[in-house]
Design a protein around this motif. Structure first.
Motif, PDB file in Angstrom:
ATOM      1  N   PRO A   1      29.280   1.483  11.562  1.00 51.33           N
ATOM      2  CA  PRO A   1      28.576   0.771  10.489  1.00 51.33           C
ATOM      3  C   PRO A   1      29.025   1.185   9.090  1.00 51.33           C
ATOM      4  N   HIS A   2      29.640   2.388   8.986  1.00 49.05           N
ATOM      5  CA  HIS A   2      30.183   2.832   7.700  1.00 49.05           C
ATOM      6  C   HIS A   2      31.055   4.058   7.954  1.00 49.05           C
ATOM      7  N   PRO A   3      31.842   4.490   6.990  1.00 45.33           N
ATOM      8  CA  PRO A   3      32.672   5.694   7.171  1.00 45.33           C
ATOM      9  C   PRO A   3      31.828   6.920   7.485  1.00 45.33           C
ATOM     10  N   PRO A   4      32.381   7.885   8.235  1.00 44.14           N
ATOM     11  CA  PRO A   4      31.641   9.124   8.499  1.00 44.14           C
ATOM     12  C   PRO A   4      31.324   9.855   7.205  1.00 44.14           C
ATOM     13  N   MET A   5      30.142  10.433   7.152  1.00 51.28           N
ATOM     14  CA  MET A   5      29.665  11.078   5.939  1.00 51.28           C
ATOM     15  C   MET A   5      29.384  12.559   6.201  1.00 51.28           C
ATOM     16  N   TYR A   6      29.676  13.375   5.192  1.00 47.35           N
ATOM     17  CA  TYR A   6      29.398  14.801   5.239  1.00 47.35           C
ATOM     18  C   TYR A   6      28.731  15.223   3.940  1.00 47.35           C
ATOM     19  N   MET A   7      28.001  16.327   4.011  1.00 47.77           N
ATOM     20  CA  MET A   7      27.384  16.915   2.835  1.00 47.77           C
ATOM     21  C   MET A   7      27.276  18.416   3.060  1.00 47.77           C
ATOM     22  N   SER A   8      27.001  19.160   2.011  1.00 50.33           N
ATOM     23  CA  SER A   8      26.794  20.595   2.159  1.00 50.33           C
ATOM     24  C   SER A   8      25.557  20.856   3.000  1.00 50.33           C
ATOM     25  N   GLY A   9      25.676  21.846   3.900  1.00 51.88           N
ATOM     26  CA  GLY A   9      24.525  22.227   4.710  1.00 51.88           C
ATOM     27  C   GLY A   9      24.111  23.655   4.464  1.00 51.88           C
ATOM     28  N   ALA A  10      24.462  24.198   3.297  1.00 49.50           N
ATOM     29  CA  ALA A  10      24.284  25.621   3.048  1.00 49.50           C
ATOM     30  C   ALA A  10      22.824  26.040   2.927  1.00 49.50           C
ATOM     31  N   SER A  11      21.976  25.185   2.382  1.00 52.68           N
ATOM     32  CA  SER A  11      20.568  25.548   2.215  1.00 52.68           C
ATOM     33  C   SER A  11      19.736  24.952   3.351  1.00 52.68           C
ATOM     34  N   PRO A  12      18.573  25.536   3.647  1.00 54.92           N
ATOM     35  CA  PRO A  12      17.712  24.962   4.688  1.00 54.92           C
ATOM     36  C   PRO A  12      17.325  23.516   4.399  1.00 54.92           C
TER      37      PRO A  12
ATOM     38  N   ILE B   1      41.598  10.368   5.548  1.00 51.18           N
ATOM     39  CA  ILE B   1      41.628  10.661   4.125  1.00 51.18           C
ATOM     40  C   ILE B   1      40.241  11.145   3.740  1.00 51.18           C
ATOM     41  N   ALA B   2      40.111  12.443   3.516  1.00 47.01           N
ATOM     42  CA  ALA B   2      38.808  13.022   3.208  1.00 47.01           C
ATOM     43  C   ALA B   2      38.631  13.111   1.695  1.00 47.01           C
ATOM     44  N   VAL B   3      37.614  12.460   1.196  1.00 48.35           N
ATOM     45  CA  VAL B   3      37.268  12.524  -0.224  1.00 48.35           C
ATOM     46  C   VAL B   3      36.087  13.464  -0.348  1.00 48.35           C
ATOM     47  N   LEU B   4      36.344  14.661  -0.873  1.00 47.73           N
ATOM     48  CA  LEU B   4      35.314  15.712  -0.929  1.00 47.73           C
ATOM     49  C   LEU B   4      35.175  16.241  -2.348  1.00 47.73           C
ATOM     50  N   GLY B   5      34.383  15.671  -3.183  1.00 44.68           N
ATOM     51  CA  GLY B   5      33.821  14.370  -3.043  1.00 44.68           C
ATOM     52  C   GLY B   5      33.048  14.059  -4.309  1.00 44.68           C
ATOM     53  N   PRO B   6      32.496  12.853  -4.426  1.00 40.70           N
ATOM     54  CA  PRO B   6      31.736  12.463  -5.618  1.00 40.70           C
ATOM     55  C   PRO B   6      30.410  13.208  -5.723  1.00 40.70           C
ATOM     56  N   THR B   7      30.062  13.637  -6.916  1.00 43.81           N
ATOM     57  CA  THR B   7      28.785  14.306  -7.160  1.00 43.81           C
ATOM     58  C   THR B   7      27.742  13.225  -7.434  1.00 43.81           C
ATOM     59  N   ILE B   8      27.159  12.707  -6.375  1.00 41.37           N
ATOM     60  CA  ILE B   8      26.400  11.465  -6.484  1.00 41.37           C
ATOM     61  C   ILE B   8      25.129  11.554  -7.327  1.00 41.37           C
ATOM     62  N   PRO B   9      24.480  12.709  -7.530  1.00 42.46           N
ATOM     63  CA  PRO B   9      23.297  12.696  -8.392  1.00 42.46           C
ATOM     64  C   PRO B   9      23.603  12.438  -9.861  1.00 42.46           C
ATOM     65  N   ILE B  10      24.859  12.628 -10.287  1.00 42.82           N
ATOM     66  CA  ILE B  10      25.178  12.447 -11.702  1.00 42.82           C
ATOM     67  C   ILE B  10      26.121  11.272 -11.918  1.00 42.82           C
TER      68      ILE B  10
ATOM     69  N   GLY C   1      42.972   1.303   5.921  1.00 45.40           N
ATOM     70  CA  GLY C   1      42.802   0.785   7.270  1.00 45.40           C
ATOM     71  C   GLY C   1      41.712   1.493   8.043  1.00 45.40           C
ATOM     72  N   GLY C   2      40.670   1.938   7.350  1.00 44.30           N
ATOM     73  CA  GLY C   2      39.541   2.564   8.020  1.00 44.30           C
ATOM     74  C   GLY C   2      39.726   4.035   8.294  1.00 44.30           C
ATOM     75  N   ARG C   3      40.333   4.768   7.360  1.00 42.36           N
ATOM     76  CA  ARG C   3      40.599   6.197   7.572  1.00 42.36           C
ATOM     77  C   ARG C   3      39.785   7.109   6.650  1.00 42.36           C
ATOM     78  N   LEU C   4      38.831   6.551   5.923  1.00 42.55           N
ATOM     79  CA  LEU C   4      38.073   7.350   4.968  1.00 42.55           C
ATOM     80  C   LEU C   4      37.070   8.267   5.659  1.00 42.55           C
TER      81      LEU C   4
ATOM     82  N   LEU D   1      34.627   4.015  -2.678  1.00 41.82           N
ATOM     83  CA  LEU D   1      34.903   4.553  -1.352  1.00 41.82           C
ATOM     84  C   LEU D   1      35.172   3.436  -0.347  1.00 41.82           C
ATOM     85  N   ALA D   2      34.456   2.314  -0.470  1.00 45.88           N
ATOM     86  CA  ALA D   2      34.725   1.178   0.416  1.00 45.88           C
ATOM     87  C   ALA D   2      36.146   0.662   0.212  1.00 45.88           C
ATOM     88  N   MET D   3      36.599   0.633  -1.029  1.00 43.92           N
ATOM     89  CA  MET D   3      37.964   0.175  -1.307  1.00 43.92           C
ATOM     90  C   MET D   3      38.992   1.106  -0.672  1.00 43.92           C
TER      91      MET D   3
END
Length: 276
Positions: A96-107, A1-10, A28-31, A20-22
């Protein structure tokens, strides 16, 4: 289940960590957690200085990761976030936690993701731009002591599939190319450029969504259009050139019945063969 995703700075990062932990517990650990920096128009809406977005993102991400992994209550005194006591419950199932992704578009984003062992994603961009960004990400990861796998790289593209190439091209050609919503407001666009929001690669970050002809957008990997066989070839080319292991195909273009048929063809004719 991919949550893409919360805009965490705001947002409230502790609340994000809890929600996300919930989801991880309930599934069952699919996040799969995609952490977003947000779009320029969101900073206008929430009245947050866009020049702070990268620092806010970094602090929020570190706070979320610690909230998931710290076994004892802890306090947090940062530049943007302050909490006397943090102890989320339940904790994520995945360790130790769910796999995490973020944008990699900028250097800057690619370097940060690599230094913090986070996967990267590329959305509505082009193969040449993503190829350069992926290479930079891999170099930074090696410098940080690890080697990304194909599954650490996500590539997103719009798609439309029909029974034949001719039919798919004709249906897709009736739609206007996607244009960055912020570009519709020149004042906002100019302010974002001056704020440093786009980082050092200003040209690459602001020309990805310019209007192009359909054939050019297919060649650049912005869209996947054609019969199931043609779509598979386009997807294979994208991932061969980038070393990306995950496709994030976005459909639902407003064509009514042809859109529903496109979704059906993706599920029945394309997805079963993508692992090839």
């Amino acid at each position: 289940i991919a949550v893409l995703g919360p805009t965490i700075p705001i947002l409230n990062p502790v609340r994000v960590a809890e929600e996300l932990a919930m989801i991880d517990v309930m599934s069952g650990g699919r996040l799969v957690a995609g952490m977003m920096r947000g779009t320029p128009n969101e900073y206008v809406t929430y009245d947050i200085n866009p020049s702070e977005s990268r620092e806010r993102f970094a602090e929020a991400l570190h706070l979320i990761r610690r909230s998931w992994t710290e076994v004892e209550p802890f306090g947090w005194t940062g530049k943007y976030y302050n909490y006397r006591t943090i102890s989320i419950w339940p904790r994520p199932v995945q360790a130790p936690h769910p796999p995490m992704y973020m944008s990699g578009a900028s250097p800057e984003a690619g370097a940060f993701a690599a230094q913090n062992h986070i996967g990267v994603g590329f959305a509505f961009t082009t193969i040449p731009h993503a190829r350069k960004a992926v290479a930079h990400y891999r170099v930074c990861a090696r410098a940080a002591g690890w080697e990304p796998t194909a599954d650490d790289v996500i590539y997103r593209a719009l798609y439309h599939i029909a029974d034949t190439d001719e039919q798919a091209f004709a249906e897709m050609a009736t739609l206007q190319p996607r244009v960055n919503m912020t570009d519709q407001n020149r004042a906002v666009s100019a302010a974002m450029r001056e704020s440093g929001y786009y980082g050092t690669d200003l040209t690459g970050q602001t020309t990805r969504n310019s209007r192009r002809e359909l054939a050019e957008r297919i060649e650049l990997g912005q869209v996947v259009v054609g019969s199931p066989e043609t779509a598979l070839e386009q997807i294979r080319r994208i991932h061969d050139e980038l070393g990306a292991g995950i496709s994030d195909l976005v459909g639902g273009v407003q064509l009514g019945a042809p859109t529903m048929h496109s979704i059906d063809l993706l599920g029945s004719k394309v997805l079963p063969r993508m692992r090839e």
